[in-house]
Design a protein around this motif. Structure first.
Motif, PDB file in Angstrom:
ATOM      1  N   PRO A  86      31.767  44.144  38.831  1.00  0.00           N
ATOM      2  CA  PRO A  86      30.552  43.366  39.094  1.00  0.00           C
ATOM      3  C   PRO A  86      29.526  43.417  37.959  1.00  0.00           C
ATOM      4  O   PRO A  86      28.896  42.395  37.657  1.00  0.00           O
ATOM      5  N   MET A  87      29.359  44.571  37.303  1.00  0.00           N
ATOM      6  CA  MET A  87      28.422  44.682  36.187  1.00  0.00           C
ATOM      7  C   MET A  87      28.824  43.728  35.062  1.00  0.00           C
ATOM      8  O   MET A  87      27.993  42.978  34.535  1.00  0.00           O
ATOM      9  N   CYS A  88      30.082  43.759  34.696  1.00  0.00           N
ATOM     10  CA  CYS A  88      30.556  42.930  33.589  1.00  0.00           C
ATOM     11  C   CYS A  88      30.569  41.450  33.962  1.00  0.00           C
ATOM     12  O   CYS A  88      30.267  40.590  33.130  1.00  0.00           O
ATOM     13  N   ALA A  89      30.914  41.143  35.209  1.00  0.00           N
ATOM     14  CA  ALA A  89      30.892  39.750  35.654  1.00  0.00           C
ATOM     15  C   ALA A  89      29.476  39.194  35.607  1.00  0.00           C
ATOM     16  O   ALA A  89      29.253  38.075  35.122  1.00  0.00           O
ATOM     17  N   ALA A  90      28.504  39.974  36.069  1.00  0.00           N
ATOM     18  CA  ALA A  90      27.115  39.514  36.040  1.00  0.00           C
ATOM     19  C   ALA A  90      26.654  39.308  34.599  1.00  0.00           C
ATOM     20  O   ALA A  90      26.020  38.287  34.278  1.00  0.00           O
ATOM     21  N   VAL A 101      40.120  35.284  31.597  1.00  0.00           N
ATOM     22  CA  VAL A 101      41.543  35.407  31.919  1.00  0.00           C
ATOM     23  C   VAL A 101      41.867  36.891  31.955  1.00  0.00           C
ATOM     24  O   VAL A 101      41.592  37.610  30.995  1.00  0.00           O
ATOM     25  N   TYR A 102      42.439  37.362  33.057  1.00  0.00           N
ATOM     26  CA  TYR A 102      42.729  38.790  33.174  1.00  0.00           C
ATOM     27  C   TYR A 102      44.173  39.057  33.575  1.00  0.00           C
ATOM     28  O   TYR A 102      44.813  38.231  34.221  1.00  0.00           O
ATOM     29  N   VAL A 103      44.656  40.239  33.173  1.00  0.00           N
ATOM     30  CA  VAL A 103      46.030  40.638  33.474  1.00  0.00           C
ATOM     31  C   VAL A 103      46.142  41.141  34.904  1.00  0.00           C
ATOM     32  O   VAL A 103      46.962  40.676  35.676  1.00  0.00           O
ATOM     33  N   SER A 104      45.336  42.146  35.268  1.00  0.00           N
ATOM     34  CA  SER A 104      45.427  42.725  36.614  1.00  0.00           C
ATOM     35  C   SER A 104      44.084  42.601  37.329  1.00  0.00           C
ATOM     36  O   SER A 104      43.024  42.675  36.713  1.00  0.00           O
ATOM     37  N   SER A 105      44.167  42.436  38.640  1.00  0.00           N
ATOM     38  CA  SER A 105      42.963  42.229  39.442  1.00  0.00           C
ATOM     39  C   SER A 105      42.387  43.558  39.925  1.00  0.00           C
ATOM     40  O   SER A 105      43.071  44.590  39.957  1.00  0.00           O
ATOM     41  N   SER A 106      41.148  43.495  40.349  1.00  0.00           N
ATOM     42  CA  SER A 106      40.504  44.674  40.947  1.00  0.00           C
ATOM     43  C   SER A 106      41.241  45.076  42.221  1.00  0.00           C
ATOM     44  O   SER A 106      41.386  46.266  42.502  1.00  0.00           O
ATOM     45  N   GLN A 107      41.709  44.108  42.967  1.00  0.00           N
ATOM     46  CA  GLN A 107      42.463  44.409  44.187  1.00  0.00           C
ATOM     47  C   GLN A 107      43.739  45.178  43.851  1.00  0.00           C
ATOM     48  O   GLN A 107      44.075  46.158  44.519  1.00  0.00           O
ATOM     49  N   GLN A 108      44.448  44.738  42.817  1.00  0.00           N
ATOM     50  CA  GLN A 108      45.654  45.463  42.410  1.00  0.00           C
ATOM     51  C   GLN A 108      45.301  46.896  42.023  1.00  0.00           C
ATOM     52  O   GLN A 108      45.982  47.834  42.440  1.00  0.00           O
ATOM     53  N   LEU A 109      44.256  47.056  41.212  1.00  0.00           N
ATOM     54  CA  LEU A 109      43.862  48.393  40.777  1.00  0.00           C
ATOM     55  C   LEU A 109      43.536  49.273  41.973  1.00  0.00           C
ATOM     56  O   LEU A 109      43.983  50.427  42.039  1.00  0.00           O
ATOM     57  N   SER A 122      33.058  55.686  42.281  1.00  0.00           N
ATOM     58  CA  SER A 122      32.038  54.758  41.802  1.00  0.00           C
ATOM     59  C   SER A 122      31.109  54.348  42.945  1.00  0.00           C
ATOM     60  O   SER A 122      31.548  54.129  44.072  1.00  0.00           O
ATOM     61  N   ARG A 123      29.851  54.226  42.631  1.00  0.00           N
ATOM     62  CA  ARG A 123      28.869  53.751  43.609  1.00  0.00           C
ATOM     63  C   ARG A 123      28.829  52.225  43.656  1.00  0.00           C
ATOM     64  O   ARG A 123      28.146  51.647  44.495  1.00  0.00           O
ATOM     65  N   VAL A 124      29.575  51.570  42.762  1.00  0.00           N
ATOM     66  CA  VAL A 124      29.607  50.111  42.688  1.00  0.00           C
ATOM     67  C   VAL A 124      30.780  49.603  43.526  1.00  0.00           C
ATOM     68  O   VAL A 124      31.909  50.060  43.377  1.00  0.00           O
ATOM     69  N   ILE A 125      30.498  48.636  44.373  1.00  0.00           N
ATOM     70  CA  ILE A 125      31.520  48.062  45.244  1.00  0.00           C
ATOM     71  C   ILE A 125      32.344  47.048  44.453  1.00  0.00           C
ATOM     72  O   ILE A 125      31.797  46.187  43.770  1.00  0.00           O
ATOM     73  N   SER A 126      33.645  47.173  44.540  1.00  0.00           N
ATOM     74  CA  SER A 126      34.553  46.260  43.856  1.00  0.00           C
ATOM     75  C   SER A 126      34.460  44.871  44.497  1.00  0.00           C
ATOM     76  O   SER A 126      34.495  44.740  45.714  1.00  0.00           O
TER      77      SER A 126
END
Length: 161
Positions: A86-90, A101-109, A122-126
């Motif tokens: 979320p930090m980087c997306a914002a 364009v990304y290789v793996s998703s947050s859900q996969q991770l 992490s205190r940040v919600i995926s």
């Protein structure tokens, strides 16, 4: 839609993620590519140094803000080994950068970490990128490289034990 043209840049992101892992950092790597296909900036994670904001995507935003016009930023593509947090997306949205364009998703991770029994601290919600920013073309994941990325993350957490 991910094309064959995208794959060399994504492979470079995986290579950068491997470099990060070799340096004891989380395996994430990213490249910023111009409209003409030139790599303008590349980086990997640096959070092992103690600053959890040192993600490659965030460093791309900083670089682009200092070196590119708003038009150039909008026409550029960010390729990355893992979906933006979320930090980087914002930051991406605020900087007015173009396609992601990304290789793996947050859900996969998250699924991989669950399989490995890794507690997330992490205190940040995926969240998916599209839940954070709008009007941005987003493509991923690339399933053919899922095992590669999963292995990099597994190796990172094995090093930490």
């Amino acid at each position: 839609m991910i094309t064959e043209k995208d794959k060399p840049y994504l492979q470079r992101c995986i290579d950068l993620a491997s470099e990060a892992l070799a340096k004891g950092d989380q395996p994430f790597g990213s490249v910023l590519v111009s409209r003409n296909g030139d790599i303008l900036f590349e980086d990997h994670n640096h959070i092992a140094e103690g600053d959890n904001t040192q993600h490659p995507e965030f460093n791309i935003v900083r670089w682009a803000g200092q070196h590119l016009s708003p038009e150039e930023r909008a026409q550029a593509t960010v390729y990355t080994s893992g979906e933006h947090c979320p930090m980087c997306a914002a930051a991406h949205g605020m900087a007015g950068l173009g396609r992601i364009v990304y290789v793996s998703s947050s859900q996969q991770l998250n699924e991989w970490l669950d399989e490995l029994g890794i507690e997330r601290t992490s205190r940040v919600i995926s969240r998916p990128i599209q839940a954070v920013i709008t009007d941005t073309a987003v493509d991923g994941p690339v399933l053919e490289w899922a095992d590669t990325m999963k292995d990099l993350h597994r190796r990172y957490y094995e090093q930490k034990v």
